[in-house]
Design an enzyme around this catalytic site. Structure first.
Site, PDB file in Angstrom:
ATOM      1  CG  ASP A   1       9.765  82.341  45.432  1.00  0.00           C
ATOM      2  OD1 ASP A   1       8.897  81.638  45.972  1.00  0.00           O
ATOM      3  OD2 ASP A   1      10.947  81.990  45.278  1.00  0.00           O
TER       4      ASP A   1
ATOM      5  CG  HIS B   1      11.544  77.361  35.069  1.00  0.00           C
ATOM      6  ND1 HIS B   1      10.764  78.219  35.782  1.00  0.00           N
ATOM      7  CD2 HIS B   1      10.705  76.542  34.395  1.00  0.00           C
ATOM      8  CE1 HIS B   1       9.499  77.928  35.534  1.00  0.00           C
ATOM      9  NE2 HIS B   1       9.432  76.923  34.699  1.00  0.00           N
TER      10      HIS B   1
ATOM     11  CB  SER C   1      38.251  63.069  11.282  1.00  0.00           C
ATOM     12  OG  SER C   1      38.579  62.872   9.921  1.00  0.00           O
TER      13      SER C   1
END
Lengths: 299, 636
Positions: free
Chosen positions: B42, B121, B549
Site C-alpha cells: 500500500d 501481514h 504434572s
C-alpha cells in the site's frame, strides 16, 4: 493547559527510570559524558528528587576520550551525589589497544567487551543507556526495555512487545535489561532541552580554536601527545567543534564558529549531514554495521 | 533521477534569520503519536519516507545513501525509493518488507510527531496492536487501485479496538488511477459502510500519493475536487488525547515511594488522567484510605498544579499506607477495585494461551498473579465474526474472564487506557505473551460468598490427630510414582494416619475423563486435582498424588492453593532413558512409533522442579527406601 512535546518526553523518560528502580535489583546508568548522557543525568535527578538517583554511574572507559570529558565526568557525578564507577578492560589495557593500530578491534575490546565485563563484575541487572531511535535504523526498532541474554546478546527477531506505558522488566538470574529512557527524543529535542534547562555539557560541543589535523576526510583533534603524526602532518589551529563525542582519534570535528548554544542548534538545523557521520564506527561492517554490533552486545 | 524532489514544506525560515525566535516557537510545540497501517504494497513506508523528506528530516548523507540503495535494491526503478529510509533491519531490506514496529520522528512548526510503522501481514497483529497502544491517531492506507480489502477492515478493527479515536482513511496511489474522483468516492463510501458497522463513527478521507507527494503537505493541483485538508494539515491540527485526558477525574498509579529521610515521604508516578492541586482530597485504592495532597514536589520547586501526562511526586497530609501498585485518585470519584474481570485479550506468543495456568498480569504499576478462562469467543479479525475457541493462538483476539489473586484498582479500558490495559507475562520464560483490555469487573466474585461452616479445617484435623498435607509426586511416566505413592500410603495407614491417594490414571477415568493430553488439557487436569486435594486437606486428610504434572507453572499453582507448609513437592527423578527402558505400560514404544501424541519426554517437555521439598533418585534407591524417605519427611 496542554503539555509541550518536551514536557511529555521528559515525563515519559522519568516514568521509565522510576519503573527500572522499582523493578530491577541492581540498576546502573551508563555515562559517556556526551550530551545525551548529560540529559539522562539531569532527568535522573528530576525523577528521584529530593533523593539522589538511587544508582551509580558507570563509565566504560577506553582511555582515549577527550581530556575535557574526563574533567566533566568526575565533576558531574560529584554534584549529583552519585557514585562513579569506571571500568577499563584489563585485556585491552595490557595489549595497549588503540584506535591508531587496531582499527575495529579498538571499539570491540574497549567498549563492547569492556561493557560486558563491567556489567558482570558488579552484577548489574539493568543498565540505562542514552541511545535514541532517531540515531540509526536498527535503533528505531529497539524496545525501551531491551532484554539481553545471560551472554548479553540482543535478539532483534524476538523482542518483547511493549504496549501503553507497561514495561516488562522480568528476567531470570544472569539475564539483564538495557533500558533506553530517551528512545523517543530526537537530536533537536536533546539540544532544545539542554538549552531550556541550562544543562552543562562538555565545552567541546562549542567552537574554539583547537589543534587539528586532517586525515582520511575527517578533521581530528590532537588532544594529547599519544597522537602519532604521519610524515608531513603538522597540527593546525582551526576553529572547530564536535557534534558527537567518542574517542578523540575516532571523532571528526566540524569547522565552526558557533560558540553559543543557539548558534550550535542553528548550525545543526542548517547542516546537511547526519549526526553519526562524524563517527567512523558505523561504517565498519557495511550498511548493517550497528545492528551487528548490537547483537554482539554493543550498546 | 526523476522523482519530484522539491521539499515543499518550509520549517526552517526562522532558523537562519532568528534562531532564538525559532527555538521559542519549537519549545511550545505539542506532540502527536500516530500509526500508519496498510498492506505490504500500500506504500506505507513510502508515505513515511515522504513525510520525513518533506519535513526535512533527511540529511544529505542519508539522501546520498538512499540514492545508492535505491539503485541497488530499490523497487522504484531509477527513482528514489523512500521505503528504504524506514525499513531498518538487514533481513528486511533483503525481503523488501517491514516486519516489526519501528518508530520514526519528524516535526513541523506546530507539532512533533512520532510515527509507529507497523506491518500489514496477518501474522503480525501483535505488532500493530503494540504500535497502536500509544497512538492518538491511525492512518489507514488503501491502494486506490484495490479499494477496501480484508486487511483494511482488519487494521480498522484493531485501531478501533485499541481505542484510537482519530481515523484517517488515506487513499494512496491516486496517481495510478489518474486522480479519478469517482474511484476515490467509491472507496470512501465502501469504507463508511464498513466503519459504521464496527462502531467507527467518524473518519477523515484524503486522496493522496505518497510517491508523488499529492496532498501530503500542499493541496494537489491534480485533485481540484478535494478541498482539503492535506495530510500534514490534519496531523497538525487534530485534537490529541492528552488534552482529552486532562478533563477526566484525577488518577495516578504509584510507581515508587520516595523516602530520602524520615521527614519526607513522597509518592512518585505519572498522572494518567485529570489534574491535581495541593489541598485536593484523594483516596488510595484498593485500601480506600483518604487524605489530602499537601505538596507536588519537583526539582524545580513545588507546583501549584499538575496535569495528565506529567511525572510528579505527591506528598500527602496524613501518614497513610500507600505503596507501589496503589492508585491515588480523586476522593469524590475514585476508581474501582476487583479481582474478576471480563477482558479482550490479544495473544502475542508462539505458545497458545493456557486457560487455568497462572500468568503474571501487569496493569498500571501493579503485578499480580492471574488466571484466564477459556475464551467465550474468538474474533475473526477479517470479518469480525465470533468463533468458538478453546484457547487463543498467536495473533488471536478473544473475550475471556480473568481472575487475579487479589483485588486490584482499575478502570474500564474505554475510559482509561493506562488503568484498563494490561499485559500477561509467562512465569517461566518471562516473555510478554498477551495484552488485554478490561471491559468491566465481574460481579460474580461479590455474589458467590464463602459459606462459613461451623466445623473448621482445624477441627477436622484435630479429630484425626494429624496435620493435613499434600504430597505431590511428579516425574516422567514410568518413573515409579504410583508404586512409591502406594507404599507411602500403606506405611502411613500402619501409623494410623488418615490418607487418600489420588492417582493420575484413576482420576482420568472419572473426574477428568473429558480431558485429553494437549498442553491446555494437562493444565486443567492438574487444576482440578489441585482443587480436590485442597478440599481433602480441609477435611484433615493427608493426600498423596501421583501425576506426571510436567509443567512447573501448574505445580506452583497447586502449591499456591494450599496452606503454607502443607504442600510437599517430591521429584521422582528417573532419567528418560531408564524410564523408557522399564516402559511398564508400553507407552514409550507407542510414543516413539508416533501412535501417541504429546507424550511427556518424547514430544512434550518435562520441566523438572527447581527446588522440590524432596528429590528421590530412583537409580540410587529402590521404591521401599523412597517411600521411607517421604514418610520421614512427613512424620519426623
Amino acid at each position: 493547559m496542554s503539555l509541550t512535546h518536551l514536557q511529555r518526553l521528559e515525563a515519559e523518560s522519568i516514568h521509565i527510570m522510576r519503573e527500572v528502580v522499582a523493578e530491577a535489583e541492581r540498576p546502573v546508568m551508563l555515562y559517556s559524558v556526551g550530551k545525551d548522557s548529560a540529559v539522562m543525568l539531569h532527568l535522573a535527578k528530576k525523577a528521584f528528587f529530593p533523593s539522589p538517583p538511587p544508582f551509580p554511574l558507570l563509565h566504560v572507559d577506553t582511555t582515549w576520550k577527550f581530556r575535557a570529558m574526563y574533567e566533566l565526568r568526575d565533576q558531574a557525578a560529584r554534584e549529583a551525589g552519585m557514585d562513579l564507577l569506571v571500568h577499563q578492560n584489563p585485556d585491552a589495557l595490557e595489549k595497549s589497544i588503540n584506535p591508531f593500530d587496531h582499527g575495529p578491534l579498538h571499539t570491540d575490546m574497549w567498549k563492547t567487551e569492556g561493557l560486558k565485563q563491567a556489567l558482570d563484575k558488579w552484577g548489574f541487572d539493568a543498565a540505562f543507556g542514552g541511545a535514541r531511535r532517531d540515531e540509526e535504523k536498527s535503533r528505531a526498532k529497539e524496545r525501551v526495555f531491551s532484554f539481553r541474554s545471560a551472554n548479553h546478546r540482543w535478539d532483534p527477531k524476538n523482542q518483547r512487545p511493549e504496549l501503553w506505558h507497561l514495561y516488562n522488566a522480568r528476567k531470570n538470574k544472569g539475564e539483564s535489561m538495557r533500558v533506553f529512557p530517551i528512545s523517543n527524543w530526537t537530536e533537536l529535542d536533546i539540544w532544545q532541552y539542554i538549552h531550556l534547562e541550562g544543562i552543562r555539557i562538555v565545552p567541546l560541543y562549542f567552537a574554539a580554536p583547537r589543534p587539528t589535523v586532517e586525515r582520511d576526510g575527517l578533521i581530528l583533534m590532537v588532544d594529547d601527545d599519544r597522537f602519532p603524526l604521519r610524515p608531513g602532518e603538522e597540527p593546525q589551529m582551526r576553529s572547530v567543534r564536535f557534534r558527537t563525542l567518542g574517542c578523540y582519534p575516532l571523532t571528526g570535528a566540524v569547522e565552526s564558529t558557533a560558540d553559543t548554544l543557539p548558534q550550535v542548534i542553528q548550525e545543526m538545523l542548517l547542516t546537511t549531514t547526519s549526526e553519526r557521520q562524524g563517527r567512523a564506527i558505523d561504517k565498519d561492517a557495511g550498511g548493517a554495521g550497528m545492528e551487528k554490533k548490537k547483537q554482539e552486545g554493543y550498546f | 533521477m526523476s522523482a519530484p524532489l522539491d521539499p515543499v514544506y518550509k520549517t526552517d525560515a526562522l532558523i537562519a534569520e532568528d534562531i532564538d525566535k525559532y527555538l521559542d516557537v519549537h519549545q511550545h510545540k505539542t506532540m502527536l503519536r500516530f500509526i500508519t497501517c496498510g498492506s505490504v504494497d500500500d506504500g506505507k513506508s513510502t508515505l513515511i519516507g515522504r513525510l520525513l523528506y518533506d519535513s526535512k528530516m533527511i540529511f544529505e548523507d542519508q539522501l546520498a545513501a538512499l540514492e545508492a540503495d535505491s539503485k541497488k535494491v530499490g523497487t522504484q526503478g531509477q527513482e528514489l525509493d523512500f521505503a528504504l529510509l524506514v525499513d531498518g533491519l538487514a533481513a528486511e531490506r533483503e525481503q523488501g518488507i517491514t516486519i516489526d514496529v519501528a518508530y520514526r520522528f519528524f516535526a513541523t512548526e506546530k507539532r512533533k510527531f512520532i510515527v509507529a510503522d507497523t506491518p500489514g501481514h496477518e501474522q503480525y497483529t501483535r505488532n500493530m496492536v503494540t504500535g497502536a497502544s500509544t497512538a492518538d491517531l491511525a492512518v489507514i492506507l488503501v491502494d486506490a487501485r484495490k479499494g477496501v480489502l480484508t486487511q483494511t477492515r482488519r487494521h480498522s478493527y484493531l485501531a478501533h479496538l485499541i481505542g484510537i479515536r482519530n481515523i484517517v482513511l488515506a487513499v494512496n496511489k491516486m496517481d495510478l488511477v489518474g486522480y479519478n474522483r469517482e474511484v476515490f468516492e467509491k472507496i470512501v463510501a465502501d469504507y463508511r459502510a464498513f466503519a459504521s458497522s464496527i462502531g467507527i463513527t467518524d473518519f477523515v478521507a484524503l486522496p493522496i500519493s505518497g510517491f508523488k507527494g499529492d496532498n501530503i503537505t500542499t493541496l494537489s493541483p491534480n485533485t481540484p475536487w478535494h478541498a482539503g485538508p492535506t495530510l500534514m494539515e490534519h496531523l497538525e491540527t487534530v485534537e490529541i488525547d492528552a488534552a482529552h485526558d486532562a478533563a477526566k477525574p484525577f488518577r495516578m498509579a504509584v510507581q515508587w515511594v520516595n523516602r530520602p529521610n524520615l521527614d519526607f515521604r513522597g509518592f512518585a508516578g505519572l498522572i494518567s488522567t485529570g489534574t491535581v492541586k495541593p489541598g485536593d482530597a484523594i483516596r488510595v485504592l484498593p485500601s480506600g484510605k483518604t487524605s489530602t495532597v499537601s505538596r507536588i514536589v519537583t526539582l524545580d520547586g513545588d507546583l501549584k498544579e499538575a496535569v495528565a501526562g506529567q511525572s510528579v511526586t505527591l506528598c500527602l497530609a496524613d501518614e497513610i499506607d500507600c505503596s507501589r501498585g496503589d492508585v491515588i485518585a480523586a476522593a469524590e470519584a475514585p476508581v474501582q477495585a476487583a479481582d474478576q474481570f471480563e477482558a479482550v485479550i490479544v495473544w502475542m506468543d508462539e505458545q497458545p494461551m493456557l486457560p487455568g495456568r497462572p500468568y503474571w498480569l501487569k496493569l498500571g504499576t501493579q503485578t499480580v498473579s492471574a488466571t484466564v478462562t477459556e475464551p467465550k469467543y474468538q474474533v475473526n479479525v477479517n470479518n469480525m465474526d465470533h468463533l468458538a475457541a478453546k484457547t487463543l493462538e498467536l495473533n488471536a483476539i478473544g473475550s475471556c474472564n480473568i481472575a487475579t489473586d487479589r483485588r486490584i484498582p482499575f478502570e474500564p479500558y474505554g475510559e482509561n487506557r493506562e488503568l484498563g490495559g494490561f499485559i500477561l507475562i509467562d512465569k517461566m520464560t518471562n516473555a510478554t505473551v498477551g495484552a488485554g483490555m478490561i471491559h468491566f469487573a465481574l460481579r460474580r466474585s461479590d455474589n458467590v460468598h464463602w459459606q462459613a461452616t461451623d466445623i473448621s479445617r482445624e477441627h477436622h484435623a484435630a479429630l484425626k490427630n494429624q496435620k493435613p498435607a499434600v504430597v505431590w509426586l511428579t516425574g516422567l511416566s514410568g518413573a515409579g510414582k504410583s508404586t512409591i505413592a502406594n507404599l507411602v500410603e500403606k506405611k502411613l495407614a500402619r501409623m494410623n494416619r488418615h490418607t487418600f491417594l489420588l492417582d493420575g490414571d484413576n482420576v482420568r477415568h472419572g473426574l477428568n475423563k473429558d480431558l485429553g493430553f494437549t498442553a491446555a488439557d494437562r493444565v486443567e487436569n492438574i487444576r482440578r486435582v489441585g482443587e480436590v486435594a485442597k478440599l481433602m486437606t480441609d477435611a484433615g486428610l493427608i493426600v498423596i498424588t501421583a501425576f506426571i504434572s510436567p509443567f512447573r507453572a501448574e505445580r506452583d499453582m497447586v502449591r499456591g492453593m494450599m496452606q503454607p507448609g502443607e504442600f510437599f513437592e517430591v521429584f521422582i527423578d528417573t532419567p528418560l532413558a531408564e524410564a523408557e527402558r522399564r516402559d511398564v505400560k508400553g507407552l514409550y514404544k507407542k510414543a516413539r512409533a508416533g501412535q501417541l501424541k504429546n507424550f511427556t519426554g518424547i514430544d512434550s517437555p518435562y520441566e523438572a522442579p527447581a527446588a522440590p521439598e524432596l528429590r528421590v533418585d530412583t537409580t540410587a534407591m529402590d521404591a521401599e527406601e523412597a517411600a521411607e524417605a517421604i514418610v520421614r519427611m512427613l512424620v519426623p
